[in-house]
Design a protein around this motif. Structure first.
Motif, PDB file in Angstrom:
ATOM      1  N   GLU A 292      -7.444   3.826  -1.983  1.00  0.00           N
ATOM      2  CA  GLU A 292      -6.126   3.189  -2.056  1.00  0.00           C
ATOM      3  C   GLU A 292      -6.261   1.700  -2.364  1.00  0.00           C
ATOM      4  OE1 GLU A 292      -2.271   2.780   0.901  1.00  0.00           O
ATOM      5  OE2 GLU A 292      -4.267   2.208   1.601  1.00  0.00           O
ATOM      6  N   ARG A 293      -7.168   1.010  -1.668  1.00  0.00           N
ATOM      7  CA  ARG A 293      -7.344  -0.427  -1.881  1.00  0.00           C
ATOM      8  C   ARG A 293      -7.759  -0.736  -3.321  1.00  0.00           C
ATOM      9  NH1 ARG A 293      -8.877  -4.720   1.415  1.00  0.00           N
ATOM     10  NH2 ARG A 293      -7.489  -3.706   2.915  1.00  0.00           N
TER      11      ARG A 293
ATOM     12  N   GLN B 126      -5.477  -2.917  -5.932  1.00  0.00           N
ATOM     13  CA  GLN B 126      -6.000  -4.162  -6.500  1.00  0.00           C
ATOM     14  C   GLN B 126      -6.032  -4.098  -8.021  1.00  0.00           C
ATOM     15  OE1 GLN B 126      -9.700  -5.186  -4.555  1.00  0.00           O
ATOM     16  NE2 GLN B 126      -8.641  -5.999  -2.779  1.00  0.00           N
TER      17      GLN B 126
ATOM     18  N   LEU C  47      -8.766   5.112   2.377  1.00  0.00           N
ATOM     19  CA  LEU C  47      -8.243   3.748   2.324  1.00  0.00           C
ATOM     20  C   LEU C  47      -8.998   2.913   1.294  1.00  0.00           C
ATOM     21  CD1 LEU C  47      -7.549   2.941   6.089  1.00  0.00           C
ATOM     22  CD2 LEU C  47      -5.956   3.726   4.322  1.00  0.00           C
TER      23      LEU C  47
ATOM     24  N   ASN D  67       0.840  -1.182   0.000  1.00  0.00           N
ATOM     25  CA  ASN D  67       0.000   0.000   0.000  1.00  0.00           C
ATOM     26  C   ASN D  67       0.881   1.240   0.000  1.00  0.00           C
ATOM     27  OD1 ASN D  67      -2.153  -1.690   0.037  1.00  0.00           O
ATOM     28  ND2 ASN D  67      -2.855  -1.159   2.086  1.00  0.00           N
TER      29      ASN D  67
END
Length: 389
Positions: free
Chosen positions: A380-381, A385, A377, A5
């Motif tokens: 970001e995730r 992915q 977040l 991350n």
């Protein structure tokens, strides 16, 4: 191999007196704590004993003190007065003590006198959540009719002066006092608050001080502390001016791309870096934040992620993290390819839900910031992915 991350999710904590507890913060999903030793007067040394005490408090909650915000720069240093030499030595000792105890990122600012400033601390939005708010008309009303600063008129155009006059005329004494308190009392984490007469005396110290004077003083300060920062692995992260324009006739100079380039070029050490605050830079619509993050990515040691809604010239409020003018999808996408994991905290948040009935620092409620953290977040995730697919 999957990429890491981009961020170390963090939250600001104002110490044991903060009504938002470390357990509250842990439940938001943050793993890092951004804090400072606010009880130690500006200019005094942060001892190892006091630093260790704070580390122990944070680690007892299963969290990590990953960023100092802030280790304040004394006003005498900003002006490079005769006392500045000893104050800089004290600052270097504090850096050494932090570094030896493993706290390696230090945020600071060089804003003269007031630090970050808002004119309304609990402005109701359409959904009745409460937001921090800045209006140049509010500031001008205070400046013209309460502070009565000499030469004030040159800082405002005729339209702003007319609106400020009308505003002040219809304000009650209670409202005028509240405006004064909002501006002078000191927001959470700022250096200090002032009484009106004290503030007037502070302003006099900056008579004749130019933007270049302040820039030179900051470069001298950074040049003096950088060997210590390098020796002990400290990453210095300057917070931009908030708001990113002159107030009360005092120049500000950490407000845009050119300002950052000046500071990074004059002090080229990689330990000299940036706390990139998307709200502070975003209050100036001329700032291309995506381009700025891309250009200075390797010098950004800490992120403050928030979004503002610009209403007009020098007029903005704190928006929802998924609204306003900060394109977090584009900003986070610029980090693809970097192997650095940088501390990040959601900066500010609306007072909402149960926090409307609690006493918290303005902009630092738990629920509003948790909402912002989870939104960031989530972005970001999704980007990570997609990158890995």
């Amino acid at each position: 191999m999957k990429n890491k991350n981009f961020f170390e999710p963090s939250m600001r904590w104002y110490g044991p007196a903060d009504t938002v507890t470390l357990l509250d913060i842990k439940q938001t999903g943050a793993t890092g704590i951004v804090t400072a030793l606010h009880h130690i007067p500006n200019g005094e040394v942060w001892t190892k004993e006091e630093i260790q005490k704070r580390i122990d408090e944070v680690e007892a909650a299963g969290l990590t003190w990953n960023v100092v915000e802030s280790l304040p720069v004394h006003e005498d240093i900003k002006l490079m007065l005769d006392t500045s030499e000893q104050l800089i030595e004290n600052y270097k000792i504090s850096l050494r003590n932090l570094g030896e105890l493993g706290v390696k990122t230090v945020t600071y600012n060089f804003m003269p006198i007031l630090d970050w400033t808002r004119t309304r601390l609990y402005h109701p939005l359409e959904d009745q959540t409460l937001a921090l708010y800045f209006d140049i008309v509010d500031l001008a009303a205070f400046d013209l009719f309460v502070l009565q600063r000499e030469g004030t008129e040159v800082d405002y155009n005729d339209e702003i002066i007319a609106k400020a006059t009308a505003l002040f005329d219809q304000m009650s004494e209670e409202e005028r006092l509240k405006l004064q308190q909002n501006i002078l009392a000191g927001l959470p984490g700022s250096e200090s608050g002032y009484e009106l007469d004290d503030f007037k005396e502070k302003l006099k110290l900056y008579d004749g001080v130019s933007k270049l004077d302040l820039q030179n003083n900051m470069v001298a300060f950074l040049s003096a502390i950088m060997p210590t920062a390098e020796e002990y692995g400290i990453k210095m992260a300057v917070h931009p001016d908030d708001p990113p324009f002159s107030i009360f006739g005092i120049p500000r100079f950490v407000s845009n791309r050119d300002d950052l380039d000046y500071l990074m070029t004059k002090v080229p050490s990689m330990n000299n870096g940036i706390c990139f605050c998307t709200g502070s830079f975003g209050a100036n619509p001329n700032n291309d934040m995506v381009a700025m993050v891309k250009e200075f990515r390797e010098r950004i040691h800490f992120y403050h992620l928030r979004s503002v809604e610009v209403v007009g010239e020098r007029h903005f409020y704190e928006a929802d993290h998924l609204a306003g003018n900060a394109d977090f999808v584009a900003i986070i996408q610029t980090l693809i390819g970097s192997d650095r994991v940088v501390p990040m905290r959601p900066d500010h948040g609306h007072a909402m839900l149960d926090d409307l009935h609690k006493t918290t620092n303005p902009g630092y409620t738990c629920i509003g910031r948790m909402k912002g953290l989870r939104a960031i977040l989530g972005i970001e995730r999704a980007i990570v992915q997609l990158q890995n697919s």
